[in-house]
Scaffold this motif. Structure first.
Motif, PDB file in Angstrom:
ATOM      1  N   UNK A 438       0.952  -1.128   0.183  1.00 20.72           N
ATOM      2  CA  UNK A 438      -0.019   0.015   0.048  1.00 20.72           C
ATOM      3  C   UNK A 438       0.831   1.279   0.139  1.00 20.72           C
ATOM      4  N   UNK A 439       2.073   1.253   0.757  1.00 22.36           N
ATOM      5  CA  UNK A 439       2.870   2.392   0.847  1.00 22.36           C
ATOM      6  C   UNK A 439       3.444   2.731  -0.428  1.00 22.36           C
ATOM      7  N   UNK A 440       3.994   1.557  -1.355  1.00 21.11           N
ATOM      8  CA  UNK A 440       4.422   1.737  -2.600  1.00 21.11           C
ATOM      9  C   UNK A 440       5.765   2.559  -2.794  1.00 21.11           C
ATOM     10  N   UNK A 441       6.623   2.500  -1.940  1.00 18.39           N
ATOM     11  CA  UNK A 441       7.748   3.043  -2.132  1.00 18.39           C
ATOM     12  C   UNK A 441       9.249   2.312  -2.436  1.00 18.39           C
ATOM     13  N   UNK A 442       8.744   1.181  -2.900  1.00 22.46           N
ATOM     14  CA  UNK A 442       9.912   0.119  -3.330  1.00 22.46           C
ATOM     15  C   UNK A 442      10.195   0.449  -4.856  1.00 22.46           C
ATOM     16  N   UNK A 443      11.620   0.164  -5.331  1.00 19.81           N
ATOM     17  CA  UNK A 443      11.844   0.086  -6.595  1.00 19.81           C
ATOM     18  C   UNK A 443      11.305  -1.138  -7.172  1.00 19.81           C
ATOM     19  N   UNK A 444      11.171  -1.078  -8.738  1.00 17.77           N
ATOM     20  CA  UNK A 444      10.566  -1.977  -9.432  1.00 17.77           C
ATOM     21  C   UNK A 444      11.284  -3.432  -9.221  1.00 17.77           C
ATOM     22  N   UNK A 445      12.626  -3.346  -9.080  1.00 20.58           N
ATOM     23  CA  UNK A 445      13.409  -4.776  -9.027  1.00 20.58           C
ATOM     24  C   UNK A 445      12.912  -5.253  -7.641  1.00 20.58           C
ATOM     25  N   UNK A 446      12.962  -4.482  -6.510  1.00 16.14           N
ATOM     26  CA  UNK A 446      12.641  -4.950  -5.059  1.00 16.14           C
ATOM     27  C   UNK A 446      11.328  -5.544  -5.241  1.00 16.14           C
ATOM     28  N   UNK A 447      10.429  -4.964  -5.868  1.00 16.28           N
ATOM     29  CA  UNK A 447       9.108  -5.385  -5.914  1.00 16.28           C
ATOM     30  C   UNK A 447       8.869  -6.974  -6.477  1.00 16.28           C
ATOM     31  N   UNK A 448       9.561  -6.911  -7.873  1.00 10.34           N
ATOM     32  CA  UNK A 448       9.753  -8.490  -8.365  1.00 10.34           C
ATOM     33  C   UNK A 448      10.276  -9.505  -7.559  1.00 10.34           C
ATOM     34  N   UNK A 449      11.284  -8.947  -6.739  1.00 13.77           N
ATOM     35  CA  UNK A 449      11.784 -10.021  -5.780  1.00 13.77           C
ATOM     36  C   UNK A 449      10.943 -10.322  -4.578  1.00 13.77           C
ATOM     37  N   UNK A 450      10.194  -9.318  -4.108  1.00 14.09           N
ATOM     38  CA  UNK A 450       9.087  -9.565  -3.037  1.00 14.09           C
ATOM     39  C   UNK A 450       8.285 -10.383  -3.666  1.00 14.09           C
ATOM     40  N   UNK A 451       7.887 -10.261  -4.781  1.00 12.91           N
ATOM     41  CA  UNK A 451       6.917 -11.222  -5.712  1.00 12.91           C
ATOM     42  C   UNK A 451       7.395 -12.698  -5.651  1.00 12.91           C
ATOM     43  N   UNK A 452       8.525 -12.928  -6.175  1.00 13.76           N
ATOM     44  CA  UNK A 452       9.054 -14.326  -6.019  1.00 13.76           C
ATOM     45  C   UNK A 452       9.066 -14.871  -4.760  1.00 13.76           C
ATOM     46  N   UNK A 453       9.342 -14.149  -3.747  1.00 14.48           N
ATOM     47  CA  UNK A 453       9.425 -14.700  -2.385  1.00 14.48           C
ATOM     48  C   UNK A 453       8.144 -15.019  -1.942  1.00 14.48           C
ATOM     49  N   UNK A 454       7.076 -14.317  -2.251  1.00 17.20           N
ATOM     50  CA  UNK A 454       5.606 -14.560  -1.523  1.00 17.20           C
ATOM     51  C   UNK A 454       5.252 -15.783  -2.327  1.00 17.20           C
ATOM     52  N   UNK A 455       5.613 -15.915  -3.875  1.00 16.64           N
ATOM     53  CA  UNK A 455       5.053 -16.782  -4.390  1.00 16.64           C
ATOM     54  C   UNK A 455       5.533 -18.132  -3.913  1.00 16.64           C
ATOM     55  N   UNK A 456       6.813 -18.228  -3.633  1.00  9.42           N
ATOM     56  CA  UNK A 456       7.640 -19.437  -2.791  1.00  9.42           C
ATOM     57  C   UNK A 456       6.768 -19.974  -1.739  1.00  9.42           C
ATOM     58  N   UNK A 457       6.630 -18.951  -0.590  1.00  5.72           N
ATOM     59  CA  UNK A 457       5.757 -19.010   0.321  1.00  5.72           C
ATOM     60  C   UNK A 457       4.274 -19.741   0.211  1.00  5.72           C
ATOM     61  N   UNK A 458       3.712 -19.393  -0.966  1.00  6.88           N
ATOM     62  CA  UNK A 458       2.437 -19.966  -1.401  1.00  6.88           C
ATOM     63  C   UNK A 458       2.536 -21.494  -1.671  1.00  6.88           C
ATOM     64  N   UNK A 459       3.782 -21.643  -2.505  1.00  9.24           N
ATOM     65  CA  UNK A 459       3.974 -23.175  -2.907  1.00  9.24           C
ATOM     66  C   UNK A 459       4.455 -24.016  -1.672  1.00  9.24           C
ATOM     67  N   UNK A 460       5.050 -23.260  -0.959  1.00 11.90           N
ATOM     68  CA  UNK A 460       5.289 -24.044   0.474  1.00 11.90           C
ATOM     69  C   UNK A 460       4.263 -24.457   1.347  1.00 11.90           C
ATOM     70  N   UNK A 461       2.974 -23.550   1.238  1.00 13.47           N
ATOM     71  CA  UNK A 461       1.547 -23.922   1.884  1.00 13.47           C
ATOM     72  C   UNK A 461       0.787 -24.953   1.109  1.00 13.47           C
ATOM     73  N   UNK A 462       0.927 -24.833  -0.206  1.00 11.20           N
ATOM     74  CA  UNK A 462       0.390 -25.779  -0.759  1.00 11.20           C
ATOM     75  C   UNK A 462       1.301 -27.253  -0.717  1.00 11.20           C
ATOM     76  N   UNK A 463       2.493 -27.342  -0.750  1.00  6.12           N
ATOM     77  CA  UNK A 463       3.139 -28.509  -0.583  1.00  6.12           C
ATOM     78  C   UNK A 463       2.719 -29.164   1.043  1.00  6.12           C
TER      79      UNK A 463
END
Length: 620
Positions: A438-463
């Motif tokens: 919501x704050x939206x103060x991160x750079x584009x590369x950091x946002x993409x990195x966060x996106x991958x980390x959060x998706x990995x957490x989702x995979x771990x939940x599914x597994x």
């Protein structure tokens, strides 16, 4: 003429509604509704096809209605009719009519008589959606319906262990086909920048220019199409599921796994041929895949000890040859081959009980062992092929060892994801991630990195849900949490309207609430409510089982809630060069679907845990 196309969906839909309203003990009315529906569809399809053919055989396309529209995205239902559709429509209507007529007497006094005809009509509705579809989105709706009806018919004898176990095996393989289809749709959105129709793919110059200017994207779409078609048509290395699918009644085996459902992969290749015909390398891959499957399936089929397995592998071998014909561009030959193979395999399966009885009697009186004349290297070679074929080339073993087992091991390393860690660590982490977004103060590369980390957490939940053995409530909740993490991950990846996220999560929320309510009610009335075995609670809780199945399908993204549309929306916000994020989201979708259906199977299907009535042996 073009306005008649929806009729071919309305007829089976009305037949399904009528069948659902009939009392389960009224066998005569059930069968009349079923073969009456199939008969009307048969007459209508043959009449329309003849009229269409004598009128010039012009390609028909109709954009029926838009389900959802947004900037640079539109999900709409589109119908398409050409000679490929005409052949599949007529063959499907004739065979469905014959099967419903045959089943009227074959399944007399069967406990699941109503359930069988409901599922057949449900399958036939999905089949017609597929063959009349004019774009990937419409086809995918029918694709999901076909997969679900297959699962239900394989597990028709739901009070037995083996049919239920094999139904889950087939569902797990089908899930790969579903995700491959979604990935093909995802990349197609980025290639065409809109939901392309099959009519547009017939524009040779446009497609040729687009394919050669975006060769990598086009090749990826084609590979996903091949994987999806190969899984549905039981081609190598996915061939082993077809004999396991024969656990259902003989009529369902005839219409599903020898005639119609198993040829849907052929239809998908024919429908998308105008796109991938420009990729010469890919055409070689399709031809080689079909040739290799034909050789291996022929060897395996010759040594099978059951008539259903022999017919299954014979059908697989013929479909492999049709793959070659499609790759060579021989559309008419492929359609003739499909029609002949479908009718032949249906006939073979329907007469198989009588044939087996006759052969057993003949074998008892006249059978003599064959003399072996081969010696030396040739004998060793044939003996080796024989052993490999008896073991079905270990396809099941390799599939488990290299496909599912690594993910199970990874899931077992996620035991730290218990109710406490989920609530006290990942809960605050999720809220913190929402605050950062919501704050939206991160750079584009950091946002993409966060996106991958959060998706990995989702995979771990599914597994973690996939390997949970104790609490079905916790396992079911983990699947919902994985959807939350996926929605958050894609929100970090690209800024888009919150309505897309709401569409995706609305079905998840409803399915979660309904599913948890069912599980809590079941736990209050039953002592065995865990995931360590098969408990068969459907015997006493039929209504709860049906409601929970719907909630599982909603949570898995089937077309019963807005989550089905939301999945396509979510994927559309992943860029074409973000392969890692795409892979993580796809893995999460695969194991979320497998986990929810696993919960349903273990709680409600299989031999009933109570023994106050006859219970099938585990080996039956």
């Amino acid at each position: 003429m073009i306005n008649i196309l929806p009729i071919f969906l309305i007829i089976p839909f009305l037949g399904l509604l009528g069948s659902l309203l009939v009392h389960r003990r009224n066998e005569a009315l059930h069968s009349r509704v079923a073969f009456g529906t199939a008969g009307i569809q048969n007459i209508t399809s043959i009449t329309f096809t003849l009229y269409w053919g004598f009128s010039g055989g012009e390609v028909l396309n109709i954009k029926e209605f838009v389900i959802y529209s947004a900037p640079e995205y539109e999900f709409f239902v589109d119908f398409y009719f050409d000679r490929v559709t005409a052949v599949f429509l007529v063959v499907g209507s004739v065979l469905t009519f014959l099967i419903t007529l045959y089943s009227r007497y074959y399944l007399h006094r069967e406990e699941g008589y109503k359930r069988f005809f409901n599922t057949i009509l449900f399958f036939y509705l999905g089949y017609n959606i597929i063959i009349l579809s004019g774009n990937f989105e419409t086809l995918f709706i029918g694709w999901e319906v076909l997969g679900l009806s297959s699962f239900l018919l394989i597990a028709f004898y739901r009070d037995r262990y083996l049919p239920v176990r094999n139904a889950y095996k087939v569902f797990s393989v089908y899930r790969l086909s579903d995700i491959a289809m979604i990935l093909a749709m995802w990349m197609s959105h980025h290639l065409w920048h809109h939901n392309v129709t099959f009519l547009e793919l017939n524009n040779y110059d446009l497609v040729d220019a687009e394919v050669h200017s975006h060769y990598g994207m086009s090749l990826f779409i084609s590979i996903m199409i091949l994987i999806s078609a190969s899984v549905k048509s039981a081609q190598f290395p996915f061939s082993s599921w077809l004999p396991r699918a024969m656990e259902g009644p003989t009529p369902s085996s005839a219409i599903f796994y020898s005639s119609l459902s198993v040829h849907i992969g052929i239809f998908f290749l024919l429908r998308t041929f105008p796109f991938w015909e420009h990729l010469d390398v890919f055409r070689w891959v399709v031809g080689i895949a079909g040739f290799g499957t034909s050789i291996i399936a022929t060897f395996i089929g010759n040594v099978q000890s059951t008539v259903k397995s022999q017919i299954a592998y014979s059908s697989i071998a013929q479909i492999g040859l049709i793959f070659i014909e499609v790759a060579l561009g021989l559309e008419v030959v492929a359609l003739i081959h499909f029609s002949g193979n479908a009718f032949l395999r249906t006939y073979q399966l329907l007469v198989s009980p009588s044939t087996v009885t006759y052969l057993i009697r003949e074998q008892f009186y006249t059978s003599l062992p064959k003399e072996t004349k081969r010696t030396g290297f040739l004998r060793k070679l044939f003996n080796s092929i024989y052993v490999f074929s008896v073991k079905e080339w270990n396809l099941d073993t390799y599939q488990f060892r290299f496909l599912w087992n690594p993910f199970k091991k990874l899931g077992k390393t996620c035991n730290f994801l218990n109710s406490k860690s989920t609530g006290f660590i990942l809960g605050p982490a999720f809220l913190f991630a929402c605050f950062v977004l919501i704050e939206g103060s991160m750079t584009e590369d950091t946002l993409h990195l966060f996106s991958n980390v959060l998706a990995m957490i989702a995979v771990l939940h599914s597994l973690r849900s996939f390997i949970e053995r104790k609490s079905p409530i916790y396992s079911f909740s983990l699947v919902a949490f994985s959807h939350l993490w996926i929605a958050l991950a894609v929100s970090f990846n690209e800024h888009f309207s919150y309505s897309h996220t709401l569409i995706y999560l609305s079905g998840v929320a409803v399915s979660l609430v309904v599913g948890l309510a069912v599980l809590i009610k079941l736990r209050k009335s039953e002592s065995h409510v865990d995931l360590n075995g098969f408990y068969g609670h459907v015997y006493e809780h039929k209504s709860l089982a049906f409601i929970f199945l719907l909630s599982c399908l909603g949570l898995a993204g089937f077309p019963v809630t807005p989550t089905f549309l939301g999945e396509d929306l979510i994927f559309s916000h992943i860029h074409e060069d973000q392969i890692w994020l795409t892979l993580l989201v796809a893995l999460s979708a695969i194991f979320s679907g497998l986990s929810t259906i696993r919960i349903y199977i273990r709680l409600f299907l299989g031999p009933h845990t109570k023994s106050y009535h006859p219970v099938a042996h585990r080996s039956s």
